[in-house]
Motif scaffolding. Structure first.
Motif, PDB file in Angstrom:
ATOM      1  N   GLN A  63       1.666  -1.114  -4.934  1.00  0.00           N
ATOM      2  CA  GLN A  63       0.705   0.229  -5.028  1.00  0.00           C
ATOM      3  C   GLN A  63      -0.201   0.042  -6.077  1.00  0.00           C
ATOM      4  N   TRP A  64      -1.515  -0.209  -5.774  1.00  0.00           N
ATOM      5  CA  TRP A  64      -2.460  -0.190  -7.016  1.00  0.00           C
ATOM      6  C   TRP A  64      -3.816   0.556  -6.569  1.00  0.00           C
ATOM      7  N   GLU A  65      -4.250   1.622  -7.247  1.00  0.00           N
ATOM      8  CA  GLU A  65      -5.430   2.100  -6.880  1.00  0.00           C
ATOM      9  C   GLU A  65      -6.682   1.476  -7.475  1.00  0.00           C
ATOM     10  N   GLY A 123       5.741   7.491   1.617  1.00  0.00           N
ATOM     11  CA  GLY A 123       5.984   7.863   2.900  1.00  0.00           C
ATOM     12  C   GLY A 123       6.699   7.017   3.835  1.00  0.00           C
ATOM     13  N   ASP A 179      -3.183  -5.386  -8.096  1.00  0.00           N
ATOM     14  CA  ASP A 179      -3.658  -5.435  -6.741  1.00  0.00           C
ATOM     15  C   ASP A 179      -3.025  -6.531  -5.961  1.00  0.00           C
ATOM     16  N   VAL A 180      -2.590  -5.991  -4.678  1.00  0.00           N
ATOM     17  CA  VAL A 180      -2.135  -6.860  -3.605  1.00  0.00           C
ATOM     18  C   VAL A 180      -2.467  -8.210  -3.527  1.00  0.00           C
ATOM     19  N   PHE A 221       0.863  -1.217  -0.125  1.00  0.00           N
ATOM     20  CA  PHE A 221       0.095  -0.007  -0.121  1.00  0.00           C
ATOM     21  C   PHE A 221       0.887   1.532  -0.027  1.00  0.00           C
ATOM     22  N   ASN A 233      -3.753  10.979   1.727  1.00  0.00           N
ATOM     23  CA  ASN A 233      -3.449   9.540   2.110  1.00  0.00           C
ATOM     24  C   ASN A 233      -2.290   9.213   2.699  1.00  0.00           C
ATOM     25  N   VAL A 286       2.472   7.270  -2.338  1.00  0.00           N
ATOM     26  CA  VAL A 286       3.636   7.945  -2.884  1.00  0.00           C
ATOM     27  C   VAL A 286       4.874   7.800  -2.002  1.00  0.00           C
TER      28      VAL A 286
HETATM   29  C1  LIG Z   1      -3.406   4.914   3.001  1.00  0.00           C
HETATM   30  S1  LIG Z   1      -2.948   4.837   1.635  1.00  0.00           S
HETATM   31  C2  LIG Z   1      -0.875   4.805   1.944  1.00  0.00           C
HETATM   32  C3  LIG Z   1      -0.171   5.940   1.580  1.00  0.00           C
HETATM   33  C4  LIG Z   1       1.143   5.789   2.034  1.00  0.00           C
HETATM   34  N1  LIG Z   1       1.885   5.230   3.245  1.00  0.00           N
HETATM   35  C5  LIG Z   1       1.890   7.129   1.514  1.00  0.00           C
HETATM   36  O1  LIG Z   1       2.861   7.381   2.284  1.00  0.00           O
HETATM   37  O2  LIG Z   1       1.615   7.710   0.420  1.00  0.00           O
HETATM   38  C6  LIG Z   1      -3.199   3.310   0.982  1.00  0.00           C
HETATM   39  C7  LIG Z   1      -2.849   2.984  -0.541  1.00  0.00           C
HETATM   40  O3  LIG Z   1      -3.192   1.559  -0.672  1.00  0.00           O
HETATM   41  C8  LIG Z   1      -3.705   1.503  -1.974  1.00  0.00           C
HETATM   42  N2  LIG Z   1      -4.321   0.330  -2.250  1.00  0.00           N
HETATM   43  C9  LIG Z   1      -5.881   0.437  -2.133  1.00  0.00           C
HETATM   44  N3  LIG Z   1      -6.303  -0.821  -2.453  1.00  0.00           N
HETATM   45  C10 LIG Z   1      -5.097  -1.790  -2.974  1.00  0.00           C
HETATM   46  C11 LIG Z   1      -4.831  -2.934  -3.359  1.00  0.00           C
HETATM   47  N4  LIG Z   1      -5.803  -3.992  -3.600  1.00  0.00           N
HETATM   48  N5  LIG Z   1      -3.509  -3.567  -3.819  1.00  0.00           N
HETATM   49  C12 LIG Z   1      -2.705  -2.404  -3.490  1.00  0.00           C
HETATM   50  N6  LIG Z   1      -2.791  -1.323  -3.360  1.00  0.00           N
HETATM   51  C13 LIG Z   1      -3.853  -0.776  -2.812  1.00  0.00           C
HETATM   52  C14 LIG Z   1      -4.262   2.864  -2.335  1.00  0.00           C
HETATM   53  O4  LIG Z   1      -4.401   3.430  -3.669  1.00  0.00           O
HETATM   54  C15 LIG Z   1      -3.325   3.719  -1.384  1.00  0.00           C
HETATM   55  O5  LIG Z   1      -2.511   4.462  -2.038  1.00  0.00           O
END
Ligand SMILES: C[S@@+](CC[C@H](N)C(=O)[O-])C[C@H]1O[C@@H](n2cnc3c(N)ncnc32)[C@H](O)[C@@H]1O
Length: 401
Positions: A36-38, A19, A63-64, A14, A383, A17
């Motif tokens: 990472q996948w939106e 962090g 997708d994870v 997840f 996010n 960008v």
């Molecule tokens: C809370 S954010 C994390 C942000 C990250 N810690 C940062 O500093 O930018 C959660 C991330 O999980 C990604 N996400 C949501 N569902 C996902 C999936 N099924 N597979 C992979 N990534 C996914 C979202 O696109 C989002 O960018």
């Protein structure tokens, strides 16, 4: 004692960008794979940004749930900021092959990967309400997370940290979860120690994030059931903002921060000579004043039901001599939680710029200026997490490993 040949390597789930990657790099760790996948989006702006900045890791934009554990390299630290969802286990899913949660619930992907890769350390980030969810069975979802990690031999420590309490310029409150399955580290952190001492003085979080007990509270002991399905069905517990858990016994304590270092404010991170496009048009000012103001009015639902709506005022414009409020993904859109400041140079009302939002999370200037629209730059920062907190946690792992 197990030996770990994966010295200071990290897998980041997840990843957004990046962090975690930025903070961990500053503390000497190296991300070797990121995912990472939106969901449901053709343009993958966060991934593109991540990939542009981090060229020395294998970055997967899928997708994870489709990432096979065998394709993930062995690593010492698994990290991720995952969403707060319903983690319950349906009875048809609790089968003999091991527990399986509902499809699309991302906790189960972390659990699957941790079960297979058994990293020495895990560091996770989530919203503060995780500890209380869901409302009708408070603490169930966090109990599931604990029970899952305990079943894999991890000890777990958690703390709700508001970045502004430790000098950062944003009030961003998040639950951080640290877990280790290294018995020598577990012993160092928890063996033969009073729970109160661990949570106030010597634990993973207490050392870098000073705290004292919240007035009138005491340490509570909570036993976690071994059967994950029974946690899902019946368990409920009052998890406080700090705690740790080892061998299915948890201690939790409500604490307050103690900090006497430098404190940054929203005013400290402002840009100069900000473009006109960020200024509020005079004709829009009444609408902003209404959004931010107190309300007591009748409203009608989409089904025609009339109800009384009320809310108090929020700071308008936002205070420059204090840390900002929490940035959300809708920052800059016309809504109550978007920050509006009075620019100190011009005296006029304006929105924050994307770069100011990056600064509020401690990202380098223009980090998200990698081809995405302004709107997405705000979205990504809504996010993301506060990089400096992760740097501190990375250094803390260095001390105890
Ligand atoms: C809370 S954010 C994390 C942000 C990250 N810690 C940062 O500093 O930018 C959660 C991330 O999980 C990604 N996400 C949501 N569902 C996902 C999936 N099924 N597979 C992979 N990534 C996914 C979202 O696109 C989002 O960018």
């Amino acid at each position: 004692m197990e030996t770990y040949k994966t010295d200071k390597t990290v897998v980041e789930l997840f990843a957004g960008v990046g962090g975690f990657n930025l903070g961990l790099k500053k503390s000497g760790w190296k991300v070797i794979m990121a995912n990472q996948w939106e969901p449901g989006k053709k343009s993958q702006w966060a991934f593109d940004c991540y990939n542009e900045h981090f060229k020395d890791s294998v970055n997967l934009n899928v997708d994870v749930a489709t990432v096979l554990a065998e394709d993930i390299p062995a690593h010492e630290l698994l990290v991720g900021g995952f969403p707060c969802q319903d983690y319950s286990v349906a009875s048809t899913l609790a089968n003999s092959k091991g527990i399986q949660g509902k499809k699309g619930v991302l906790w189960w992907e972390i659990y699957r990967i941790a079960s297979d890769k058994k990293p020495r350390f895990i560091l996770l980030e989530n919203v503060d309400r995780l500890l209380k969810s869901p409302a009708r069975q408070r603490g169930r979802d966090f109990g599931i997370i604990l029970s899952c990690l305990l079943s894999l031999g991890y000890s777990i420590e958690w703390r709700v940290i508001n970045a502004a309490d430790y000098g950062f310029p944003q009030r961003r409150r998040r639950t951080f979860i640290f877990a280790t399955k290294d018995t020598a580290v577990q012993e160092k952190l928890y063996a033969n120690k009073e729970a109160e001492n661990v949570l106030l003085h010597s634990g993973f979080f207490a050392v870098p994030f000073g705290c004292h007990p919240y007035a009138g509270t005491r340490v509570r002991k909570i036993e976690i059931p071994k059967d994950i399905k029974s946690v899902s069905d019946d368990f409920s517990a009052p998890f406080e903002n700090s705690g740790y858990c080892i061998d299915y016994v948890c201690y939790t304590y409500r604490v307050d921060s103690v900090y006497d270092g430098h404190r940054m404010t929203l005013g400290d991170i402002l840009e100069k000579n900000v473009s006109e496009i960020f200024y509020i048009k005079p004709e829009d000012e009444p609408q902003w004043a209404y959004l931010k103001g107190a309300k007591k009015e009748k409203r009608v639902t989409s089904t025609g039901h009339e109800y009384n709506y009320s809310e108090g005022p929020i700071a308008y414009p936002d205070y420059l001599d204090k840390p900002s409020r929490t940035m959300l993904t809708g920052e800059s859109t016309k809504n109550r939680s978007t920050h509006v400041i009075r620019d100190p140079e011009t005296g006029k009302l304006r929105l924050l710029t994307p770069m100011e939002c990056e600064r509020l999370n401690g990202f380098p200037d223009n980090w998200t200026n990698t081809g995405m629209s302004q709107k997405f730059r705000y979205f990504c920062m809504g996010n993301a997490l506060v990089v400096g907190l992760i740097e501190i946690m990375g250094k803390r792992i260095n001390e105890i490993r």
